[in-house]
Scaffold this motif. Sequence first.
Motif, mmCIF file in Angstrom:
data_model
loop_
_atom_site.group_PDB
_atom_site.id
_atom_site.type_symbol
_atom_site.label_atom_id
_atom_site.label_comp_id
_atom_site.label_asym_id
_atom_site.label_seq_id
_atom_site.Cartn_x
_atom_site.Cartn_y
_atom_site.Cartn_z
ATOM 1 N N ALA A 152 34.057 52.661 70.791
ATOM 2 C CA ALA A 152 33.323 51.608 70.859
ATOM 3 C C ALA A 152 34.284 50.533 70.227
ATOM 4 N N PHE A 153 33.381 49.107 70.751
ATOM 5 C CA PHE A 153 34.203 48.008 71.557
ATOM 6 C C PHE A 153 33.308 46.778 70.219
ATOM 7 N N ASP A 154 33.695 46.146 69.389
ATOM 8 C CA ASP A 154 33.430 45.546 68.591
ATOM 9 C C ASP A 154 34.614 44.062 67.841
ATOM 10 N N GLU A 155 34.566 43.007 67.463
ATOM 11 C CA GLU A 155 35.420 42.067 66.211
ATOM 12 C C GLU A 155 35.930 42.520 65.044
ATOM 13 N N GLY A 156 34.986 43.936 64.567
ATOM 14 C CA GLY A 156 35.351 44.030 63.518
ATOM 15 C C GLY A 156 33.997 43.910 62.615
ATOM 16 N N PRO A 157 34.366 44.315 61.163
ATOM 17 C CA PRO A 157 33.213 44.218 60.686
ATOM 18 C C PRO A 157 31.833 43.630 60.963
ATOM 19 N N GLU A 158 32.291 41.957 60.403
ATOM 20 C CA GLU A 158 31.710 41.372 60.749
ATOM 21 C C GLU A 158 31.342 40.600 61.968
ATOM 22 N N SER A 159 31.378 41.789 63.108
ATOM 23 C CA SER A 159 31.123 41.150 64.092
ATOM 24 C C SER A 159 29.242 41.338 64.847
ATOM 25 N N LEU A 160 28.487 40.565 65.132
ATOM 26 C CA LEU A 160 27.450 40.408 65.485
ATOM 27 C C LEU A 160 27.158 41.312 66.606
ATOM 28 N N PHE A 161 27.760 41.419 67.772
ATOM 29 C CA PHE A 161 28.047 41.983 68.427
ATOM 30 C C PHE A 161 28.925 43.294 68.461
ATOM 31 N N ARG A 162 27.952 44.705 69.706
ATOM 32 C CA ARG A 162 28.713 45.786 69.016
ATOM 33 C C ARG A 162 28.393 46.888 70.298
ATOM 34 N N VAL A 163 29.221 47.472 71.184
ATOM 35 C CA VAL A 163 28.876 47.834 72.399
ATOM 36 C C VAL A 163 30.141 49.417 72.146
ATOM 37 N N THR A 164 28.855 50.498 72.712
ATOM 38 C CA THR A 164 29.650 51.738 72.505
ATOM 39 C C THR A 164 28.856 52.276 73.875
ATOM 40 N N LEU A 165 29.744 53.818 73.753
ATOM 41 C CA LEU A 165 29.959 54.411 74.436
ATOM 42 C C LEU A 165 30.428 55.612 74.559
ATOM 43 N N ASP A 166 29.389 56.698 74.942
ATOM 44 C CA ASP A 166 28.799 57.885 74.161
ATOM 45 C C ASP A 166 28.792 58.859 76.145
ATOM 46 N N ARG A 167 29.851 59.259 75.582
ATOM 47 C CA ARG A 167 30.101 60.543 77.305
ATOM 48 C C ARG A 167 30.489 62.078 76.263
ATOM 49 N N ASP A 168 29.832 62.833 77.300
ATOM 50 C CA ASP A 168 30.433 64.631 77.302
ATOM 51 C C ASP A 168 29.092 64.977 75.946
ATOM 52 N N LEU A 169 28.056 64.789 76.691
ATOM 53 C CA LEU A 169 27.262 64.966 75.292
ATOM 54 C C LEU A 169 26.284 66.079 75.617
ATOM 55 N N THR A 170 26.029 66.764 74.513
ATOM 56 C CA THR A 170 25.912 67.921 73.972
ATOM 57 C C THR A 170 25.389 68.687 73.271
ATOM 58 N N CYS A 171 24.195 69.116 72.980
ATOM 59 C CA CYS A 171 23.419 69.881 71.977
ATOM 60 C C CYS A 171 22.872 71.230 72.095
ATOM 61 N N ARG A 172 22.908 71.735 70.888
ATOM 62 C CA ARG A 172 22.470 72.560 70.545
ATOM 63 C C ARG A 172 21.425 73.222 69.790
ATOM 64 N N TYR A 173 20.848 74.270 70.165
ATOM 65 C CA TYR A 173 19.698 74.246 68.799
ATOM 66 C C TYR A 173 19.629 75.487 67.597
ATOM 67 N N PRO A 174 18.493 75.683 66.979
ATOM 68 C CA PRO A 174 18.940 76.657 65.586
ATOM 69 C C PRO A 174 18.254 77.634 66.358
ATOM 70 N N THR A 175 19.279 78.912 65.967
ATOM 71 C CA THR A 175 18.833 80.704 65.558
ATOM 72 C C THR A 175 18.692 81.011 64.830
ATOM 73 N N PRO A 176 18.761 81.938 64.667
ATOM 74 C CA PRO A 176 18.531 83.609 63.083
ATOM 75 C C PRO A 176 19.554 83.107 62.661
ATOM 76 N N ASP A 177 21.203 83.356 63.740
ATOM 77 C CA ASP A 177 22.341 83.377 63.061
ATOM 78 C C ASP A 177 22.774 82.275 62.949
ATOM 79 N N GLY A 178 22.526 80.648 63.645
ATOM 80 C CA GLY A 178 22.822 79.708 63.013
ATOM 81 C C GLY A 178 22.956 78.616 64.585
ATOM 82 N N TYR A 179 23.165 78.573 65.823
ATOM 83 C CA TYR A 179 23.603 77.773 66.599
ATOM 84 C C TYR A 179 23.839 77.780 67.781
ATOM 85 N N GLY A 180 22.930 78.160 68.887
ATOM 86 C CA GLY A 180 23.281 78.439 70.394
ATOM 87 C C GLY A 180 24.269 78.167 70.809
ATOM 88 N N GLU A 181 24.779 78.275 72.027
ATOM 89 C CA GLU A 181 25.426 78.196 73.096
ATOM 90 C C GLU A 181 25.149 76.922 73.480
#
Length: 238
Positions: A152-181
């Motif tokens: 994340a990039f910004d100039e602090g809590p009062e900043s009016l402009f913020r840029v974020t970069l998200d990497r290594d994006l994964t998801c998991r789906y619910p299963t009867p035993d919790g979550y899948g791979e």
Amino acid sequence: MNANQARNEYKFLLRSGIMESFCQELAEHLPSDQGAENGYQIESEYFDDERRSKYWEKKLGAPSRRRVRTRAYGDESGERQPTVFIEVKHKVDGDSVKRRVLLDQDELGEIVERQLPVREGAADQKVLNEIRNLIAEPSCRPVVRIRYHRYAFDEGPESLFRVTLDRDLTCRYPTPDGYGEPVQLLEPNQGILEVKSIGPVPYWFRLLIAKYHLIPQSFSKFMIALDHKYEKSTLVVS
């Protein structure tokens, strides 16, 4: 930046080969979050009902949409307890606002079973009442868990402009035993750049976007993950 303020949001896909140079130039104008220069992990669970109402609202472009999710912010080492919220993300005609309540770690498991806490503060309790109404249907449950690493990039809590970069994006789906791979949603050298702006986007950032030929595009982590599950669509964004 105040997460509760209405703001404009723009998203861009950072293609292979430009990630490092783009972030170097970005950092010349906008500092990294203090104390989080190496980024941090985010993990969210999204709620929907058996009709997939929230999925179809987004798919069909409903002008006003509200979605409930939990969100935990932490570090990869696991040495610190994550900061956990339950949120309503509300989008109206392109503007986005989040209403959220801070949770204790032990309350997170109760939220998954739709057992909402009670707060003394009127503002927090109003948000919790809104969430209770949104997930009132018996079939409403978490439908996907999404994790990624954020810079994340910004100039602090009062900043009016913020840029974020998200990497290594994964998801998991619910299963009867919790979550899948975990399922990879991006290639390793791709990232999602998100701009949050209260007011106009700075001119220097417009020039940076033009230099790298980046075009704003719709990208919803929730939608990409559910598209994969329900429509078996191609995962990697190109």
